[in-house]
Design a protein around this motif. Structure first.
Motif, PDB file in Angstrom:
ATOM      1  N   THR A 216       6.092 -13.192   1.369  1.00 32.89           N
ATOM      2  CA  THR A 216       7.463 -14.382   1.181  1.00 32.89           C
ATOM      3  C   THR A 216       8.489 -12.918   2.644  1.00 32.89           C
ATOM      4  OG1 THR A 216       7.726 -12.361  -0.648  1.00 32.89           O
ATOM      5  CG2 THR A 216       7.650 -14.579  -0.826  1.00 32.89           C
ATOM      6  N   ALA A 217       7.879 -12.831   3.308  1.00 32.71           N
ATOM      7  CA  ALA A 217       8.708 -12.242   4.863  1.00 32.71           C
ATOM      8  C   ALA A 217       8.859 -13.550   5.470  1.00 32.71           C
ATOM      9  CB  ALA A 217       8.119 -11.437   4.746  1.00 32.71           C
TER      10      ALA A 217
ATOM     11  N   ILE B   8       0.191  -8.564   1.583  1.00 33.41           N
ATOM     12  CA  ILE B   8       1.238  -8.403  -0.014  1.00 33.41           C
ATOM     13  C   ILE B   8       2.363  -8.488   0.933  1.00 33.41           C
ATOM     14  CG2 ILE B   8       0.164  -6.431  -1.222  1.00 33.41           C
ATOM     15  CD1 ILE B   8       1.910  -4.787   0.275  1.00 33.41           C
ATOM     16  N   ALA B   9       2.397  -9.830   2.331  1.00 33.67           N
ATOM     17  CA  ALA B   9       3.623  -9.786   2.168  1.00 33.67           C
ATOM     18  C   ALA B   9       4.055 -11.162   2.637  1.00 33.67           C
ATOM     19  CB  ALA B   9       3.945  -9.005   3.930  1.00 33.67           C
TER      20      ALA B   9
ATOM     21  N   ARG C  70      18.679  -7.359   5.673  1.00 37.76           N
ATOM     22  CA  ARG C  70      18.373  -7.832   7.000  1.00 37.76           C
ATOM     23  C   ARG C  70      19.102  -7.395   8.463  1.00 37.76           C
ATOM     24  NH1 ARG C  70      14.725 -11.677   5.384  1.00 37.76           N
ATOM     25  NH2 ARG C  70      12.282 -10.590   5.517  1.00 37.76           N
TER      26      ARG C  70
ATOM     27  N   TYR D 294      -8.170   0.778   1.412  1.00 35.59           N
ATOM     28  CA  TYR D 294      -6.907   0.493   1.872  1.00 35.59           C
ATOM     29  C   TYR D 294      -6.418  -1.061   1.985  1.00 35.59           C
ATOM     30  CZ  TYR D 294      -4.375   2.336   5.775  1.00 35.59           C
ATOM     31  OH  TYR D 294      -2.970   2.755   6.370  1.00 35.59           O
TER      32      TYR D 294
ATOM     33  N   ALA E 236      -3.789   5.417   9.854  1.00 33.82           N
ATOM     34  CA  ALA E 236      -2.921   5.955   9.413  1.00 33.82           C
ATOM     35  C   ALA E 236      -2.582   6.178   7.351  1.00 33.82           C
ATOM     36  CB  ALA E 236      -2.178   5.185   9.862  1.00 33.82           C
TER      37      ALA E 236
ATOM     38  N   PHE F 171       5.860  -8.656  12.351  1.00 32.26           N
ATOM     39  CA  PHE F 171       5.876  -7.456  12.514  1.00 32.26           C
ATOM     40  C   PHE F 171       4.923  -6.515  12.117  1.00 32.26           C
ATOM     41  CE2 PHE F 171       7.165  -2.802  10.798  1.00 32.26           C
ATOM     42  CZ  PHE F 171       7.171  -2.495  11.743  1.00 32.26           C
ATOM     43  N   ILE F 172       4.898  -6.802  10.591  1.00 29.83           N
ATOM     44  CA  ILE F 172       4.159  -7.043   9.486  1.00 29.83           C
ATOM     45  C   ILE F 172       2.218  -7.019   9.676  1.00 29.83           C
ATOM     46  CG2 ILE F 172       2.036  -7.007   7.434  1.00 29.83           C
ATOM     47  CD1 ILE F 172       4.400  -5.861   7.299  1.00 29.83           C
TER      48      ILE F 172
ATOM     49  N   ASP G 183       9.273 -11.252  10.318  1.00 35.86           N
ATOM     50  CA  ASP G 183       9.177 -10.206   9.702  1.00 35.86           C
ATOM     51  C   ASP G 183       7.239 -10.081   9.490  1.00 35.86           C
ATOM     52  OD1 ASP G 183      11.560  -8.948   9.358  1.00 35.86           O
ATOM     53  OD2 ASP G 183      11.089  -8.996   6.589  1.00 35.86           O
TER      54      ASP G 183
ATOM     55  N   PRO H  19      11.996  -4.372   7.346  1.00 33.38           N
ATOM     56  CA  PRO H  19      11.469  -5.415   7.672  1.00 33.38           C
ATOM     57  C   PRO H  19      11.587  -5.061   5.548  1.00 33.38           C
ATOM     58  CG  PRO H  19      10.009  -4.148   8.733  1.00 33.38           C
ATOM     59  CD  PRO H  19      11.302  -3.148   8.940  1.00 33.38           C
ATOM     60  N   LEU H  20      11.190  -6.685   5.555  1.00 35.02           N
ATOM     61  CA  LEU H  20      11.563  -6.687   3.663  1.00 35.02           C
ATOM     62  C   LEU H  20       9.910  -7.744   3.335  1.00 35.02           C
ATOM     63  CD1 LEU H  20      13.463  -5.974   1.843  1.00 35.02           C
ATOM     64  CD2 LEU H  20      14.328  -7.871   2.809  1.00 35.02           C
ATOM     65  N   VAL H  21      10.024  -6.545   2.914  1.00 29.06           N
ATOM     66  CA  VAL H  21       8.255  -7.335   1.757  1.00 29.06           C
ATOM     67  C   VAL H  21       8.304  -6.915   0.575  1.00 29.06           C
ATOM     68  CG1 VAL H  21       6.111  -6.301   1.406  1.00 29.06           C
ATOM     69  CG2 VAL H  21       6.424  -6.335   3.652  1.00 29.06           C
TER      70      VAL H  21
ATOM     71  N   TYR I 207       1.935  -4.162  12.464  1.00 25.33           N
ATOM     72  CA  TYR I 207       1.854  -2.848  12.016  1.00 25.33           C
ATOM     73  C   TYR I 207       0.112  -2.472  11.529  1.00 25.33           C
ATOM     74  CZ  TYR I 207       1.763   1.449   8.913  1.00 25.33           C
ATOM     75  OH  TYR I 207       1.570   2.038   8.033  1.00 25.33           O
TER      76      TYR I 207
ATOM     77  N   VAL J 148      -1.896  -4.754   4.679  1.00 23.53           N
ATOM     78  CA  VAL J 148       0.031  -5.038   4.008  1.00 23.53           C
ATOM     79  C   VAL J 148      -0.136  -6.733   4.432  1.00 23.53           C
ATOM     80  CG1 VAL J 148       2.119  -4.058   4.552  1.00 23.53           C
ATOM     81  CG2 VAL J 148       0.875  -2.254   5.044  1.00 23.53           C
TER      82      VAL J 148
ATOM     83  N   ARG K  90      -1.712   0.604  13.256  1.00 17.93           N
ATOM     84  CA  ARG K  90      -0.622   1.941  12.591  1.00 17.93           C
ATOM     85  C   ARG K  90      -1.776   2.454  13.226  1.00 17.93           C
ATOM     86  NH1 ARG K  90      -3.122  -0.900   7.471  1.00 17.93           N
ATOM     87  NH2 ARG K  90      -4.676  -0.373   7.718  1.00 17.93           N
TER      88      ARG K  90
END
Lengths: 196, 260
Positions: A21-22, A18-19, B63, A12, B17, A29-30, A26, B69-71, A33, A15, A37
């Motif tokens: 460049t947010a 891999i984020a 956005r 697993y 999840a 938020f990731i 963002d 959100p953008l990844v 999450y 996330v 989650r």
């Protein structure tokens, strides 16, 4: 008692790795999450008792959370209690859906037929999962709505008593008694029923 | 079996999840090479949602419009690179949620225009059964969220001039030129009052850039100003480029406020 760690499936990927460049919101938020989650999904699963519905519910909860947080700014974000906040959104989404569904005839009864397993999990895992939680999850559906919701928030989502009360919009004492009566009923059901 | 406390059993009801839940929440983005330079492409689990030229504003605008959100994705989604190279997007899916029914219909009709061919704005309006909404078609295409992939650059003015484009008329002209569309010829024909080309050997009438029109040898080419004139002369419409105006029967349930 804080009972935690949520099960981690093998391979697993978080996330947040891999984020890279947010932007700030963002990235926040990731992280949110990744941390919540499983709590959100588990609570959704115990609310609606169907895997596919739980996925819908959890996804919509997070999308709404993102949209709501867009106007918050870093200060407010750092001050809030994220899990209780997410659960409040989840409960609102769930109620809205239940209301919409009530206006048209339901596709199938939402009673004993609990769809617990991820259709993609392998059979052994499903079997194991059914033995440990299937019976109990089914019993959960025999509680009154308020008892079930309070218990799911308290033990599955792992909220504090005051957070449970806040999400359900009821006084703490009321939440406490819902939990107490719910647990008592569950105990009676497990003792007298198929669990022995 | 040893009985655990009920509270612990309830806590054990928590499950992880599903790994793909995140795909229903965030959008991914990549940059890809295209005939008009580097493009920013954002997509969701429903398909490609947003295409703009690469730059800081692209992500900002995404956005703002989509509120997701953008990844960054490690690699482009399947089929994207080859779709751009071949100028064909039939293997791609698009996320057009949030657009009006009218705009979706316009984009769907636009998607059927093959590489190397163009159609007038009025043709799109005909095809979606809104023959009088030519200007609205222009507006819908001007805000196309997925240009290049849904080829709004292949919709041009009836007079053969390229018309407006999200990335500028100049870029539209260049894109069409790269696809082998002869806009100059279209323009020349239009100045002579020719908007439909027919073959007197097959008895079929086409749009001038239709692949079947382009292979008509000069002695057999006949030009017409309107489709009605060609039909009156005994020509039948090409099945590929469909130049015949559809019979304008208002579709049931379509009201004017649908354009909102």
């Amino acid at each position: 008692m804080r009972v935690q760690p949520f099960r981690r499936a093998r391979g697993y990927q978080s996330v947040s790795t891999i984020a890279e460049t947010a932007d700030d919101a963002d990235r926040w938020f990731i992280e949110l999450y990744d941390q919540h989650r499983s709590a959100v999904f588990s609570a959704a699963l115990r609310l609606c008792a169907r895997w596919a519905d739980a996925e819908d519910l959890a996804a919509e909860t997070f999308v709404r959370a993102y949209r709501a947080a867009g106007s918050y700014g870093p200060e407010r974000r750092s001050q809030m209690r994220p899990r209780a906040w997410l659960m409040t959104i989840l409960w609102n989404v769930w109620r809205n859906r239940a209301r919409t569904a009530a206006r048209k005839p339901p596709p199938a009864p939402l009673t004993d037929d609990v769809d617990l397993a991820d259709p993609r999990q392998d059979v052994a895992e499903i079997a194991e999962h059914h033995e440990t939680s299937g019976a109990l999850a089914t019993l959960l559906n025999q509680l009154s709505t308020m008892q079930r919701e309070a218990i799911v928030l308290r033990y599955v989502a792992d909220l504090s008593l005051s957070e449970v009360a806040a999400v359900l919009g009821i006084p703490e004492g009321t939440a406490k008694s819902h939990i107490f009566r719910g647990l008592a009923k569950l105990r009676a059901l497990t003792r007298g029923g198929s669990y022995a | 079996m040893r009985e655990e406390p009920l509270e612990q059993q309830l806590a054990d009801l928590a499950v992880d999840a599903p790994a793909d839940l995140i795909d229903r929440i965030v959008a991914r983005w990549v940059t890809v090479e295209s005939p008009i330079g580097e493009l920013f492409v954002a997509y969701t689990d429903h398909g490609i949602a947003y295409v703009r030229r690469h730059g800081a504003e692209a992500a900002e605008e995404f956005r703002r419009r989509f509120q997701r959100p953008l990844v960054r994705a490690p690699r482009p989604p399947a089929g994207l690179v080859s779709a751009l190279r071949r100028g064909r997007s039939s293997t791609l899916t698009f996320d057009l949620r949030g657009l009006s029914d009218f705009q979706v219909a316009v984009l769907r009709a636009t998607r059927t225009i093959p590489r190397g061919e163009v159609r007038p704005y009025a043709w799109i309006a005909q095809k979606i059964n809104r023959p009088r909404a030519v200007r609205a078609v222009g507006t819908a295409l001007a805000t196309n969220p997925v240009p290049v992939l849904i080829p709004c650059h292949r919709v041009v003015r009836s007079d053969g001039s390229p018309g407006e484009y999200i990335f500028g008329a100049e870029v539209k002209h260049r894109l069409l030129h790269d696809e082998g569309t002869n806009l100059e010829e279209l323009h020349t024909l239009a100045r002579r009052g020719i908007f439909y080309v027919a073959s007197d050997t097959t008895g079929i009438v086409c749009h001038p850039t239709c692949r079947h029109a382009r292979r008509i040898t000069p002695p057999h080419r006949k030009g017409f100003r309107t489709f009605a004139e060609a039909a009156a002369a005994g020509y039948r419409p090409c099945q590929h480029c469909q130049p015949a105006p559809t019979v304008a029967t208002p579709a049931p349930g379509l009201s004017r406020d649908e354009e909102r």
